[in-house]
Design an enzyme around this catalytic site. Sequence first.
Site, PDB file in Angstrom:
ATOM      1  N   GLY A 175       0.790  -1.220   0.000  1.00  0.00           N
ATOM      2  CA  GLY A 175       0.000   0.000   0.000  1.00  0.00           C
ATOM      3  C   GLY A 175       0.818   1.264   0.000  1.00  0.00           C
ATOM      4  O   GLY A 175       0.334   2.307  -0.427  1.00  0.00           O
TER       5      GLY A 175
ATOM      6  N   ASP B 167       4.262   1.595  -1.373  1.00  0.00           N
ATOM      7  CA  ASP B 167       4.865   1.674  -2.709  1.00  0.00           C
ATOM      8  C   ASP B 167       4.006   0.869  -3.671  1.00  0.00           C
ATOM      9  O   ASP B 167       4.343  -0.248  -4.070  1.00  0.00           O
ATOM     10  CB  ASP B 167       6.299   1.152  -2.668  1.00  0.00           C
ATOM     11  CG  ASP B 167       7.045   1.387  -3.979  1.00  0.00           C
ATOM     12  OD1 ASP B 167       6.480   2.058  -4.871  1.00  0.00           O
ATOM     13  OD2 ASP B 167       8.179   0.895  -4.112  1.00  0.00           O
TER      14      ASP B 167
ATOM     15  N   ALA C 145      -0.996  -2.924  -4.245  1.00  0.00           N
ATOM     16  CA  ALA C 145      -1.459  -4.024  -5.070  1.00  0.00           C
ATOM     17  C   ALA C 145      -1.421  -3.689  -6.562  1.00  0.00           C
ATOM     18  O   ALA C 145      -1.649  -2.549  -6.956  1.00  0.00           O
ATOM     19  CB  ALA C 145      -2.884  -4.434  -4.680  1.00  0.00           C
TER      20      ALA C 145
ATOM     21  N   ASN D 294      -8.410   4.907   4.319  1.00  0.00           N
ATOM     22  CA  ASN D 294      -8.213   5.058   2.877  1.00  0.00           C
ATOM     23  C   ASN D 294      -9.320   4.333   2.124  1.00  0.00           C
ATOM     24  O   ASN D 294      -9.857   3.333   2.592  1.00  0.00           O
ATOM     25  CB  ASN D 294      -6.833   4.536   2.456  1.00  0.00           C
ATOM     26  CG  ASN D 294      -6.843   3.062   2.102  1.00  0.00           C
ATOM     27  OD1 ASN D 294      -7.222   2.668   1.004  1.00  0.00           O
ATOM     28  ND2 ASN D 294      -6.435   2.229   3.067  1.00  0.00           N
TER      29      ASN D 294
ATOM     30  N   GLY E 182      -9.038   2.146  -3.607  1.00  0.00           N
ATOM     31  CA  GLY E 182      -9.649   1.338  -4.656  1.00  0.00           C
ATOM     32  C   GLY E 182      -8.650   0.763  -5.641  1.00  0.00           C
ATOM     33  O   GLY E 182      -8.899   0.726  -6.857  1.00  0.00           O
ATOM     34  N   PHE E 183      -7.500   0.280  -5.128  1.00  0.00           N
ATOM     35  CA  PHE E 183      -6.493  -0.379  -5.976  1.00  0.00           C
ATOM     36  C   PHE E 183      -6.032   0.519  -7.126  1.00  0.00           C
ATOM     37  O   PHE E 183      -5.924   0.079  -8.283  1.00  0.00           O
ATOM     38  CB  PHE E 183      -7.019  -1.703  -6.545  1.00  0.00           C
ATOM     39  CG  PHE E 183      -7.037  -2.865  -5.593  1.00  0.00           C
ATOM     40  CD1 PHE E 183      -6.380  -2.817  -4.381  1.00  0.00           C
ATOM     41  CD2 PHE E 183      -7.715  -4.032  -5.922  1.00  0.00           C
ATOM     42  CE1 PHE E 183      -6.399  -3.897  -3.504  1.00  0.00           C
ATOM     43  CE2 PHE E 183      -7.734  -5.119  -5.071  1.00  0.00           C
ATOM     44  CZ  PHE E 183      -7.082  -5.057  -3.855  1.00  0.00           C
TER      45      PHE E 183
ATOM     46  N   ASN F 114      -4.783 -10.713  -2.276  1.00  0.00           N
ATOM     47  CA  ASN F 114      -5.484  -9.729  -1.451  1.00  0.00           C
ATOM     48  C   ASN F 114      -6.974  -9.752  -1.764  1.00  0.00           C
ATOM     49  O   ASN F 114      -7.438  -9.110  -2.697  1.00  0.00           O
ATOM     50  CB  ASN F 114      -4.905  -8.331  -1.697  1.00  0.00           C
ATOM     51  CG  ASN F 114      -5.539  -7.277  -0.807  1.00  0.00           C
ATOM     52  OD1 ASN F 114      -6.434  -7.563  -0.012  1.00  0.00           O
ATOM     53  ND2 ASN F 114      -5.073  -6.054  -0.929  1.00  0.00           N
TER      54      ASN F 114
ATOM     55  N   SER G 272      -9.337  -6.223   0.812  1.00  0.00           N
ATOM     56  CA  SER G 272      -9.509  -4.778   0.747  1.00  0.00           C
ATOM     57  C   SER G 272     -10.994  -4.451   0.791  1.00  0.00           C
ATOM     58  O   SER G 272     -11.786  -5.044   0.057  1.00  0.00           O
ATOM     59  CB  SER G 272      -8.909  -4.214  -0.541  1.00  0.00           C
ATOM     60  OG  SER G 272      -9.291  -2.860  -0.694  1.00  0.00           O
TER      61      SER G 272
ATOM     62  N   ASN H   3     -12.277  -1.714  -0.269  1.00  0.00           N
ATOM     63  CA  ASN H   3     -12.528  -0.588  -1.173  1.00  0.00           C
ATOM     64  C   ASN H   3     -12.854  -0.978  -2.603  1.00  0.00           C
ATOM     65  O   ASN H   3     -12.986  -0.120  -3.469  1.00  0.00           O
ATOM     66  CB  ASN H   3     -11.320   0.355  -1.152  1.00  0.00           C
ATOM     67  CG  ASN H   3     -11.061   0.881   0.239  1.00  0.00           C
ATOM     68  OD1 ASN H   3     -11.986   1.286   0.937  1.00  0.00           O
ATOM     69  ND2 ASN H   3      -9.805   0.845   0.671  1.00  0.00           N
ATOM     70  N   THR H   4     -12.950  -2.270  -2.875  1.00  0.00           N
ATOM     71  CA  THR H   4     -13.443  -2.760  -4.167  1.00  0.00           C
ATOM     72  C   THR H   4     -14.707  -3.560  -3.880  1.00  0.00           C
ATOM     73  O   THR H   4     -14.661  -4.549  -3.138  1.00  0.00           O
ATOM     74  CB  THR H   4     -12.390  -3.643  -4.862  1.00  0.00           C
ATOM     75  OG1 THR H   4     -11.235  -2.848  -5.149  1.00  0.00           O
ATOM     76  CG2 THR H   4     -12.940  -4.215  -6.156  1.00  0.00           C
TER      77      THR H   4
ATOM     78  N   LYS I   9      -4.019 -12.689   2.280  1.00  0.00           N
ATOM     79  CA  LYS I   9      -4.248 -11.593   3.231  1.00  0.00           C
ATOM     80  C   LYS I   9      -5.729 -11.505   3.538  1.00  0.00           C
ATOM     81  O   LYS I   9      -6.560 -11.374   2.629  1.00  0.00           O
ATOM     82  CB  LYS I   9      -3.745 -10.271   2.651  1.00  0.00           C
ATOM     83  CG  LYS I   9      -3.740  -9.133   3.672  1.00  0.00           C
ATOM     84  CD  LYS I   9      -2.974  -7.932   3.158  1.00  0.00           C
ATOM     85  CE  LYS I   9      -2.788  -6.883   4.244  1.00  0.00           C
ATOM     86  NZ  LYS I   9      -1.960  -5.749   3.772  1.00  0.00           N
TER      87      LYS I   9
ATOM     88  N   ASN J 105      -5.725  -7.106   7.053  1.00  0.00           N
ATOM     89  CA  ASN J 105      -5.895  -5.882   6.296  1.00  0.00           C
ATOM     90  C   ASN J 105      -6.594  -4.847   7.175  1.00  0.00           C
ATOM     91  O   ASN J 105      -6.713  -5.024   8.390  1.00  0.00           O
ATOM     92  CB  ASN J 105      -6.723  -6.178   5.033  1.00  0.00           C
ATOM     93  CG  ASN J 105      -6.363  -5.276   3.860  1.00  0.00           C
ATOM     94  OD1 ASN J 105      -6.135  -4.087   4.033  1.00  0.00           O
ATOM     95  ND2 ASN J 105      -6.334  -5.843   2.664  1.00  0.00           N
ATOM     96  N   THR J 106      -7.104  -3.782   6.561  1.00  0.00           N
ATOM     97  CA  THR J 106      -7.785  -2.715   7.295  1.00  0.00           C
ATOM     98  C   THR J 106      -9.179  -3.169   7.742  1.00  0.00           C
ATOM     99  O   THR J 106      -9.710  -4.169   7.272  1.00  0.00           O
ATOM    100  CB  THR J 106      -7.918  -1.460   6.426  1.00  0.00           C
ATOM    101  OG1 THR J 106      -8.621  -1.811   5.229  1.00  0.00           O
ATOM    102  CG2 THR J 106      -6.555  -0.904   6.066  1.00  0.00           C
TER     103      THR J 106
ATOM    104  N   GLY K 110      -1.784  -2.013  13.259  1.00  0.00           N
ATOM    105  CA  GLY K 110      -1.605  -1.201  14.454  1.00  0.00           C
ATOM    106  C   GLY K 110      -0.227  -1.187  15.061  1.00  0.00           C
ATOM    107  O   GLY K 110      -0.028  -0.622  16.141  1.00  0.00           O
TER     108      GLY K 110
END
Length: 353
Positions: free
Chosen positions: A62, A64, A85, A110, A113-114, A170, A173, A175-176, A211, A240-241, A290
């Site tokens: 996330g 780089d 990703a 965040n 969205g990849f 992954n 996430s 966000n997708t 993940k 993950n988040t 964390g």
Amino acid sequence: MTLVERAALAALHRLDPETAHGLSLAALQSGLAPLSGPVTSPRLAATLAGMALQNPVGLAAGYDKNATAVAPLSRAGFGFIEVGAATPRPQAGNPKPRLFRLTEDRAAINRFGFNNDGMEAIAARLAARTRGAVPVGLNLGANKDSTDRAADFSRVLALCGPHVDFATVNVSSPNTEKLRDLQGRAALGALLAGVMDTRAALARPIPVFLKIAPDLTDQDLVDVAEVALASGIAGIIATNTTLARDGLKSRHRTEAGGLSGAPLFEKSTRTLARLSHLTEGRVPLVGVGGIGSAEQAYAKIRAGATAVQFYTAMVYQGLSLAAEIARGLDSLLARDGFTTVAEATGTDRARWL
């Protein structure tokens, strides 16, 4: 943290978070960021899924996203780094703003969205890198508008796999849309079967990790553990988040997206310990979520992690945190009489169950 690093962070925090993120990568690419160099010792040396690590402290995916700063990050004190990703086709991601600092909570939200340059550009950068002592892995993603997201993971692995030391599937996430649905038993089993077939076809098969999210139910975790063990994957990255927002103070606490940073520590560590119990040490676990100190990295290891990763804490404590955590972990292991990281793994798991 040096005075220079403290001043640089203060300046970055005056900027939009995504702009600051980009500038920090630019500083690395240009050689302006101070780098600690390798951090290792006989106690810190570890093995993760067959990969030799100078220390067990890794950079989470996330930061780089496009593999543009692999060389300097490999000299920043990390034992291993994960980029991405990456998705098959370039993807702009979600509309801005999509990254928020929760300063009072030492956290971030965040909903990127990849966003990434796509697998071809990322593969070219990874192919051009000089391989070194720090393993480099790639987080595999799926395009938002894909008609076969499970196949996307295999496509990215087929192209990029020859140029990395490990890969991570992954499916966690938030966000997708509907991506997390792939964590269900049947969908996950089919997805991992395809990925592992692709891995087997590589000239140099690499470890593949899974993940997972921290928001899974107990039954979800049982299913994930069983599917993971049956699939032959090399390990699980937990976690993950989160979508949870418990106890947050920042004005950005209601923003949509995945929450990372300090508030995630206990939730992710309990998930890690539960997985350690369910898998009975049959696959290595990477503890994420964390971590902002050596003590927290040590807690993850003692809860069942073979190695750890962090990212969000760098927003508040700088890149030098990697070396600081590794050196502190060495001292904690010595204090408690452990001669290796492996000896400490899982020794305090019961406290988290």
